[in-house]
Scaffold this active site. Structure first.
Site, mmCIF file in Angstrom:
data_model
loop_
_atom_site.group_PDB
_atom_site.id
_atom_site.type_symbol
_atom_site.label_atom_id
_atom_site.label_comp_id
_atom_site.label_asym_id
_atom_site.label_seq_id
_atom_site.Cartn_x
_atom_site.Cartn_y
_atom_site.Cartn_z
ATOM 1 N N SER A 1 0.843 -1.192 0.000
ATOM 2 C CA SER A 1 0.000 0.000 0.000
ATOM 3 C C SER A 1 0.890 1.258 0.000
ATOM 4 C CB SER A 1 -0.959 -0.042 1.196
ATOM 5 O OG SER A 1 -1.940 0.955 1.078
ATOM 6 N N ASP B 1 -9.082 -4.275 -6.057
ATOM 7 C CA ASP B 1 -8.584 -3.276 -5.111
ATOM 8 C C ASP B 1 -9.166 -1.922 -5.499
ATOM 9 O OD1 ASP B 1 -7.200 -1.550 -3.473
ATOM 10 O OD2 ASP B 1 -5.231 -2.431 -3.864
ATOM 11 N N HIS C 1 -7.830 -4.859 -1.520
ATOM 12 C CA HIS C 1 -6.615 -4.299 -0.939
ATOM 13 C C HIS C 1 -6.036 -5.218 0.132
ATOM 14 C CE1 HIS C 1 -3.953 -0.902 -0.844
ATOM 15 N NE2 HIS C 1 -4.090 -0.710 0.442
#
Length: 256
Positions: free
Chosen positions: A95, A174, A206
């Protein structure tokens, strides 16, 4: 099996958020890589929680600033330890940590291998696809057409400086950081002849599920083994992807 008289590869694991922290918890990261003979460091640089609000807030509007200096200093310190092989340094991140890998790719770096998961290649293009608009508007101090932060801290502008082999993992579902961010990074790597591997998880968001995380660890261990050393994974990435290790529907191990 740790032997302080030997030298081992080192991987610096940069957390996401970026407003979170590595804390005392049970994660596969603590076991998988050390079990393969790789030392892993979990820094809490500027932007992390747990050190006061000013420390956490210091990253907003400064994505490539103090936090990157922190990561550099941590790496430099650890590389000087007697049991760390200075010639076999790697870094990984998820991320925001994936963003950090793309940013570090464009800087002078001691790393010989990167692994980026669900990362941001271009803050401006990420902005146009995310379901969480308040976050980039806060972090970049506006929209792409009102703030220079999007261009200032964009890894995409430094792609001609990229040269380190990079593993990329992303999920097609995502909605936080669209998987196309990572497709762009992979394209930039391969079109410049830089070794890279792209793993696309078609059903992952995600935060992938257990089966995808088992593939995630397999791909990482394979990548670090290939470029830094340490043990290979117990099965090949190709066998895992093609369902020759686990049945993705039942979770049962297939017979050899």
């Amino acid at each position: 099996g740790f032997d302080p008289a030997k030298k081992y590869p080192l991987v610096v694991n940069v957390h996401g958020g970026p407003q979170m922290q590595w804390s005392d918890s049970f994660r596969g990261d603590w076991q998988v890589y050390p079990g393969a003979g790789v030392i892993v460091a979990f820094p809490n640089p500027h932007g992390s929680t747990g050190y006061g609000q000013a420390y956490t807030a210091a990253i907003s509007g400064d994505w490539g600033g103090k936090v990157m200096e922190d990561i550099r200093l941590v790496t430099e310190h650890l590389a000087g330890l007697p049991f760390v092989d200075r010639g076999k340094l790697g870094a990984m991140g998820w991320s925001w940590g994936g963003y950090a890998m793309y940013w570090l790719l464009g800087q002078e770096t001691p790393y010989k291998a990167f692994a980026a998961m669900m990362g941001v290649y271009s803050p401006a293009s990420m902005y146009g696809a995310t379901e969480e608009l308040w976050f980039p508007e806060w972090e970049m101090k506006g929209t792409p057409w009102t703030s220079e932060q999007y261009e200032k801290w964009s890894p995409a502008k430094n792609v001609t400086k990229w040269k380190v082999p990079t593993l990329i993992v992303t999920g097609e579902k995502d909605y936080r950081i669209a998987y196309t961010e990572n497709l762009q990074a992979f394209t930039a790597l391969r079109r410049q002849g830089i070794p890279a591997r792209l793993v696309v998880l078609p059903n992952a968001g995600h935060w992938p599920g257990w089966y995808e995380m088992a593939l995630y660890y397999t791909a990482h261990q394979d990548w670090f083994h290939r470029w830094l050393g340490g043990a290979p994974p117990p099965w090949s990435v190709e066998d895992f992807v093609n369902g020759r290790v686990f049945d993705p529907e039942t979770g049962k191990r297939r017979e050899p």
